[in-house]
Design an enzyme around this catalytic site. Structure first.
Site, PDB file in Angstrom:
ATOM      1  N   GLU A 109     -54.604  -0.151  -2.893  1.00  0.00           N
ATOM      2  CA  GLU A 109     -55.877   0.540  -2.788  1.00  0.00           C
ATOM      3  C   GLU A 109     -56.703  -0.125  -1.695  1.00  0.00           C
ATOM      4  O   GLU A 109     -56.320  -1.169  -1.168  1.00  0.00           O
ATOM      5  CB  GLU A 109     -56.614   0.553  -4.135  1.00  0.00           C
ATOM      6  CG  GLU A 109     -56.934  -0.823  -4.678  1.00  0.00           C
ATOM      7  CD  GLU A 109     -57.477  -0.777  -6.120  1.00  0.00           C
ATOM      8  OE1 GLU A 109     -57.034   0.057  -6.917  1.00  0.00           O
ATOM      9  OE2 GLU A 109     -58.349  -1.597  -6.431  1.00  0.00           O
ATOM     10  N   HIS A 149     -63.177  -1.126  -9.072  1.00  0.00           N
ATOM     11  CA  HIS A 149     -62.539  -2.441  -9.010  1.00  0.00           C
ATOM     12  C   HIS A 149     -63.374  -3.339  -8.083  1.00  0.00           C
ATOM     13  O   HIS A 149     -63.756  -2.920  -6.995  1.00  0.00           O
ATOM     14  CB  HIS A 149     -61.124  -2.340  -8.434  1.00  0.00           C
ATOM     15  CG  HIS A 149     -60.136  -1.799  -9.419  1.00  0.00           C
ATOM     16  ND1 HIS A 149     -58.933  -1.263  -9.030  1.00  0.00           N
ATOM     17  CD2 HIS A 149     -60.161  -1.714 -10.764  1.00  0.00           C
ATOM     18  CE1 HIS A 149     -58.271  -0.872 -10.104  1.00  0.00           C
ATOM     19  NE2 HIS A 149     -58.998  -1.132 -11.170  1.00  0.00           N
TER      20      HIS A 149
END
Lengths: 405, 291
Positions: free
Chosen positions: B208, B246
């Site tokens: 990511e 995150h």
């Protein structure tokens, strides 16, 4: 979490770091009074917003009289300051910092941050102060000096000695800079900063280092042990919907598109935004309801999405692991019974008890567009957004009648 | 074979609260060999038919535990990781989300030179389908097989695994390394484990935005990995400067963008999937020799 410059300087001052004398003001009269209290003949009036690049946007003014302090403060307060970091809409100035003017002999740059790759804090120092450090790094990498900090050892004397020896400054300045850098690291560590940037770190004509500007950001995960820092949060600088979402324990980030999404898990939420974009749509937000995704959270998520006037469709994408899809579906049905949802809703659920969950949506009497998988969800979103005909919204009059009956 | 965990794993649960107990039960149901729990102050009791201990050292001495899974709340989790390593636990899996970054920096520093592997924090854990489940992932979506999965995410990993299983493609081991900026096992280390595993034929790497771990992984793959690797990067549509859930998922200036990661992967010979809906199909193509 970000804080204002004046708040950062207060923290630094408390830790013995040399910063200019000054205080914040919320009105032109207060600004004048602050300057009077400071005394002297020259002052600087600085707009307090969280975005950087304030100098370029005209947010930093030098005043040579109390009348000028009042005038500049009056101009800045209430105005929308546009800087390279705010976007064209700018950011409203609600406070200014009034400081004593300083004589500047030299401008340096200094920052502390966490270097992910090294897994350690890093200290970066440059003689090219007062400039955009990204530009310096790109054009003059030889002007940037850095060292990593061993958290068990701290920022050692030999490290700072070695680092400041690279600067074009005399031995007396080097001796004065070393403890200052260690004080800055002390604050970084003690307050769980994610960034502490001083640009510029100036040298006065009599060789004193002074922190002329300070930017501090904090690790959100560590705020539980810094109530004093958490209290400095300025919700006025944040998007109101994001502030509301945080109160509901949702991770929500407002974006500029028109497809709202509700997803469990951050990685899947990003992937869902991607699939919307690949389908020709544009995500209105990032929203992670968390692993639990209970009815309350889903209800609040809908409330936040519906408060965004740009949302024309909602995509729910949930992978049921420990969370059972049938339980989640019941939560969604309960949520939409309490929130007015007047746009089409596409639902994609997978994992544990997904079949049962899909059946609940299909039999709800509401116009859920149930998708088979992520590809199908993306196609359905695209269809709804690009169709020339109005798409069926989740609820119509029929639903209300049914509901009451 | 498989990596990290298997039928010989002897699992200890640190933090036997509601969540810890629930997931321990799921792990036992899956067939994992659970040997005990640690809850300071509650030693002497029992949980799920196995003893509870006050300390990890005590638990290791009594049960021979070699792996630990941590559900301890964030303010105390870093201490729990260090305690496990100090007690000689070889594999520590930390599920806890929200640990302060500087705590993890200290843990990493403490681990230097010690013979222990940390997975996470803020991760779903590790599963070797049919052998052992040391994590919070739903066991039933997995199937034993020969594809290794590495990911920084939780539910997105389940999504990818479910796409594989739906096509009858099983997994050797699935490792969620976690979404925090500072963690334990990284992509490169995990890739080297899969490369050494005779029973892994293809590797799926789900990255990511944020940091440069995917770029480093891509460069490592070109030099050291003989298996085909299928890659996906989440956050292609994310704006810069915002943290996407995150703590590690933030694009900082020109670094950490999906475009830079995808380019690095393509340059180094990975098969890159643009749509998260296409991960299973891409692996099937690689297995069929279509790419």
């Amino acid at each position: 979490m970000k804080i204002h410059e004046h708040q950062a300087k207060t923290i630094l001052r408390e830790h013995g770091v040399p910063v200019p004398a000054g205080s914040s003001a919320a009105s032109a009269a207060q600004a004048r009074q602050a300057a009077e209290t400071l005394g002297g003949e020259r002052w600087v009036v600085k707009a307090q917003i969280h975005a950087g690049g304030r100098g370029k946007g005209g947010g930093i003014r030098r005043a040579a009289s109390l009348a000028e302090v009042e005038q500049y403060a009056g101009q800045l307060l209430g105005s929308r300051l546009v800087t390279p970091q705010t976007g064209p809409q700018g950011q409203e100035v609600r406070q200014v910092l009034v400081e004593e003017g300083c004589d500047i002999a030299q401008e340096l740059y200094c920052s502390l941050f966490i270097d992910r790759a090294a897994g350690q804090p890093a200290l970066m120092l440059s003689p090219a102060g007062g400039m955009d450090i990204e530009t310096v790094a790109a054009d003059h990498p030889e002007k940037i000096f850095r060292t990593h900090v061993d958290v068990l050892l701290g920022l050692a004397d030999f490290q700072v000695r070695g680092l400041v020896a690279n600067l074009p400054v005399n031995a007396a300045v080097q001796r004065a800079l070393a403890p200052l850098l260690q004080q800055l690291y002390g604050v970084f560590r003690a307050k769980d900063c994610s960034l502490l940037e001083v640009n510029p770190l100036i040298l006065t004509p009599d060789d004193r280092p002074v922190v002329l500007d300070a930017k501090m950001q904090f690790d959100d995960n560590a705020l539980f042990r810094h109530a004093d820092v958490a209290a400095l949060r300025d919700p006025a600088e944040e998007d109101p919907l994001e502030v509301e979402a945080a109160a509901y324990d949702l991770t929500y980030i407002k974006l500029s598109g028109n497809v709202g999404c509700i997803v469990n898990g951050a990685g899947l939420a990003m992937a869902t935004m991607d699939v919307i974009k690949l389908g020709g749509g544009s995500p209105a937000n990032f929203l992670d309801v968390g692993g639990a995704a209970n009815a309350d959270r889903v209800e609040n998520a809908f409330r936040i999405l519906m408060a965004d006037p740009h949302v024309r469709a909602v995509l729910i994408n949930v992978f049921g692991g420990i969370l059972r899809c049938d339980v989640f579906a019941e939560g969604v049905l309960h949520a939409v019974s309490k929130v007015a949802v007047e746009v089409p809703v596409i639902v994609r659920i997978a994992g544990t008890n997904a079949e049962e969950g899909r059946r609940l949506f299909a039999e709800s009497g509401l116009n859920f567009l149930v998708a088979d998988d992520m590809a199908d969800a993306a196609a359905k979103v695209s269809q709804v957004i690009h169709s020339p005909l109005p798409s069926p919204s989740l609820k119509g009059r029929g639903f209300m009648a049914q509901d009451e009956a | 074979m498989s990596i990290l965990v298997d039928e010989n794993t002897r699992l200890l649960v640190q933090g036997m609260g509601r969540e810890g107990r629930f997931h321990a039960e799921q792990a036992v149901d899956y067939g994992t060999r659970y040997v005990g729990g640690v809850n300071p102050g509650r030693g002497g009791g029992a949980a799920l038919g196995r003893p509870l201990f006050n300390t990890v050292a005590g638990a290791v001495a009594d049960t021979g535990a070699d792996t630990s899974i941590i559900f301890v709340p964030a303010p105390f989790a870093a201490d729990a990781i260090c305690e496990a390593i100090d007690a000689g636990i070889g594999l520590v899996v930390c599920i806890t989300d929200g640990i302060p970054v500087l705590d993890m920096v200290t843990v990493r520093r403490y681990m230097a030179g010690k013979d222990a592997t940390l997975i996470g924090p803020n991760c779903p854990g590790v599963i070797s389908p049919g052998k052992a489940k040391v994590g919070i992932m739903p066991g039933h979506i997995h199937q034993p097989g020969r594809v290794g999965v590495i990911s920084r995410s939780g539910t997105l990993t389940y999504e990818a695994v479910a796409q594989l299983t739906a096509r009858g493609i099983g997994q050797s081991t699935c490792v969620g390394i976690g979404g925090d900026p500072i963690g334990g096992l990284n992509f490169v280390q995990c890739l080297s484990l899969f490369e050494a595993d005779a029973d892994t034929d293809v590797i799926v790497l789900i990255g990511e935005i944020g940091g440069s771990a995917e770029e480093e992984a891509a460069a490592y793959i070109a030099e050291h990995v003989s298996r085909p690797v299928v890659g996906f990067i989440a956050g292609q549509s994310a704006p810069t400067g915002r943290r996407m859930g995150h703590a590690g998922a933030i694009i900082d200036g020109a670094r950490g963008t999906a475009a830079s990661k995808i380019a690095a992967m393509e340059e180094n010979g990975l098969t890159v999937v643009r749509s998260p809906a296409g991960i299973g199909a891409a692996v099937a193509d690689v297995l069929d020799g279509n790419t």
